[in-house]
Design a protein around this motif. Sequence first.
Motif, PDB file in Angstrom:
ATOM      1  N   ASP A 118       0.845  -1.194   0.000  1.00 46.88           N
ATOM      2  CA  ASP A 118       0.000   0.000   0.000  1.00 46.88           C
ATOM      3  C   ASP A 118       0.883   1.247   0.000  1.00 46.88           C
ATOM      4  O   ASP A 118       1.997   1.244   0.530  1.00 46.88           O
ATOM      5  N   PHE A 119       0.331   2.335  -0.539  1.00 47.05           N
ATOM      6  CA  PHE A 119       1.071   3.596  -0.667  1.00 47.05           C
ATOM      7  C   PHE A 119       1.690   4.047   0.649  1.00 47.05           C
ATOM      8  O   PHE A 119       2.849   4.460   0.692  1.00 47.05           O
ATOM      9  N   ASP A 120       0.935   3.981   1.733  1.00 47.47           N
ATOM     10  CA  ASP A 120       1.450   4.453   3.021  1.00 47.47           C
ATOM     11  C   ASP A 120       2.687   3.683   3.459  1.00 47.47           C
ATOM     12  O   ASP A 120       3.549   4.230   4.142  1.00 47.47           O
ATOM     13  N   GLU A 121       2.797   2.431   3.061  1.00 48.15           N
ATOM     14  CA  GLU A 121       3.981   1.633   3.415  1.00 48.15           C
ATOM     15  C   GLU A 121       5.151   1.922   2.483  1.00 48.15           C
ATOM     16  O   GLU A 121       6.258   2.197   2.929  1.00 48.15           O
ATOM     17  N   VAL A 168       6.054   6.495 -20.707  1.00 48.86           N
ATOM     18  CA  VAL A 168       6.649   7.819 -20.869  1.00 48.86           C
ATOM     19  C   VAL A 168       6.221   8.809 -19.791  1.00 48.86           C
ATOM     20  O   VAL A 168       6.883   9.802 -19.573  1.00 48.86           O
ATOM     21  N   ILE A 169       5.139   8.572 -19.121  1.00 44.88           N
ATOM     22  CA  ILE A 169       4.574   9.562 -18.212  1.00 44.88           C
ATOM     23  C   ILE A 169       4.848   9.188 -16.761  1.00 44.88           C
ATOM     24  O   ILE A 169       4.617   8.060 -16.343  1.00 44.88           O
ATOM     25  N   ILE A 170       5.334  10.164 -16.007  1.00 50.11           N
ATOM     26  CA  ILE A 170       5.537   9.981 -14.562  1.00 50.11           C
ATOM     27  C   ILE A 170       4.520  10.869 -13.850  1.00 50.11           C
ATOM     28  O   ILE A 170       4.493  12.072 -14.078  1.00 50.11           O
ATOM     29  N   GLU A 224      -1.646  12.147  -5.503  1.00 45.36           N
ATOM     30  CA  GLU A 224      -2.911  11.437  -5.703  1.00 45.36           C
ATOM     31  C   GLU A 224      -2.810  10.437  -6.850  1.00 45.36           C
ATOM     32  O   GLU A 224      -3.333   9.338  -6.775  1.00 45.36           O
ATOM     33  N   ASN A 225      -2.153  10.827  -7.944  1.00 41.67           N
ATOM     34  CA  ASN A 225      -2.013   9.902  -9.070  1.00 41.67           C
ATOM     35  C   ASN A 225      -1.087   8.744  -8.740  1.00 41.67           C
ATOM     36  O   ASN A 225      -1.326   7.631  -9.190  1.00 41.67           O
ATOM     37  N   ILE A 226      -0.042   8.985  -8.012  1.00 43.56           N
ATOM     38  CA  ILE A 226       0.919   7.923  -7.718  1.00 43.56           C
ATOM     39  C   ILE A 226       0.301   6.880  -6.784  1.00 43.56           C
ATOM     40  O   ILE A 226       0.669   5.718  -6.839  1.00 43.56           O
ATOM     41  N   LYS A 227      -0.642   7.270  -5.967  1.00 43.97           N
ATOM     42  CA  LYS A 227      -1.291   6.318  -5.058  1.00 43.97           C
ATOM     43  C   LYS A 227      -2.008   5.217  -5.826  1.00 43.97           C
ATOM     44  O   LYS A 227      -2.096   4.090  -5.358  1.00 43.97           O
ATOM     45  N   LYS A 228      -2.487   5.530  -7.010  1.00 40.38           N
ATOM     46  CA  LYS A 228      -3.235   4.564  -7.817  1.00 40.38           C
ATOM     47  C   LYS A 228      -2.332   3.800  -8.779  1.00 40.38           C
ATOM     48  O   LYS A 228      -2.778   2.863  -9.425  1.00 40.38           O
ATOM     49  N   GLU A 229      -1.097   4.210  -8.894  1.00 38.62           N
ATOM     50  CA  GLU A 229      -0.183   3.668  -9.891  1.00 38.62           C
ATOM     51  C   GLU A 229       0.231   2.238  -9.568  1.00 38.62           C
ATOM     52  O   GLU A 229       0.472   1.898  -8.423  1.00 38.62           O
ATOM     53  N   GLN A 230       0.334   1.414 -10.608  1.00 35.61           N
ATOM     54  CA  GLN A 230       0.790   0.036 -10.451  1.00 35.61           C
ATOM     55  C   GLN A 230       2.221  -0.173 -10.951  1.00 35.61           C
ATOM     56  O   GLN A 230       2.867  -1.147 -10.594  1.00 35.61           O
ATOM     57  N   GLY A 258       8.264   1.180 -12.036  1.00 38.09           N
ATOM     58  CA  GLY A 258       9.158   2.226 -12.512  1.00 38.09           C
ATOM     59  C   GLY A 258       8.695   3.605 -12.080  1.00 38.09           C
ATOM     60  O   GLY A 258       9.481   4.428 -11.619  1.00 38.09           O
ATOM     61  N   LYS A 259       7.405   3.871 -12.234  1.00 35.42           N
ATOM     62  CA  LYS A 259       6.860   5.174 -11.832  1.00 35.42           C
ATOM     63  C   LYS A 259       6.946   5.359 -10.322  1.00 35.42           C
ATOM     64  O   LYS A 259       7.256   6.451  -9.840  1.00 35.42           O
ATOM     65  N   LYS A 260       6.708   4.289  -9.573  1.00 39.31           N
ATOM     66  CA  LYS A 260       6.824   4.371  -8.115  1.00 39.31           C
ATOM     67  C   LYS A 260       8.271   4.643  -7.717  1.00 39.31           C
ATOM     68  O   LYS A 260       8.539   5.433  -6.809  1.00 39.31           O
ATOM     69  N   SER A 261       9.205   4.002  -8.397  1.00 38.67           N
ATOM     70  CA  SER A 261      10.628   4.231  -8.119  1.00 38.67           C
ATOM     71  C   SER A 261      11.012   5.670  -8.423  1.00 38.67           C
ATOM     72  O   SER A 261      11.728   6.304  -7.639  1.00 38.67           O
ATOM     73  N   ALA A 262      10.543   6.193  -9.549  1.00 36.61           N
ATOM     74  CA  ALA A 262      10.837   7.580  -9.918  1.00 36.61           C
ATOM     75  C   ALA A 262      10.275   8.535  -8.876  1.00 36.61           C
ATOM     76  O   ALA A 262      10.919   9.532  -8.523  1.00 36.61           O
TER      77      ALA A 262
END
Length: 125
Positions: free
Chosen positions: A37-40, A80-82, A87-93, A96-100
């Motif tokens: 989960d995002f909070d973790e 291509v999109i980060i 709010e958007n990153i919380k929904k991201e799967q 790579g985007k989470k690492s960025a």
Amino acid sequence: MNQNSVKIIGLKDKSRKDSYLFDLNQADGLKRILNRDFDEWSNFDGWESISAQQWIFSRALEVHRGMKIDIKCDCCEYNVIIPSDCENIKKEQCFGKKSAYMIEKVVNEIVLAKERREYDGTYSV
């Protein structure tokens, strides 16, 4: 952080010629953390994997020093999109985007620490 500093590339993407390529599979334990989960996973100081923290911190230092990096994820064909906001990153799967996102967070901490040291010689949050 320069918006062009970090690019996520998928399985079918090519790395930029002026960038260093890093594969998420090289970061031991990182995907396991980012799968929570995002909070973790967004609590960098709470990560139990020192090697995953070191991987993110090393990338953040490289970006802070002006290097461009491409992060290859294996969860997307093209990427291509980060997301730029929380709010958007919380929904991201995408790992790579989470690492960025985490790299950007750490770069911001590095910048803040440097500014505070230069201002009064201390660093506190």
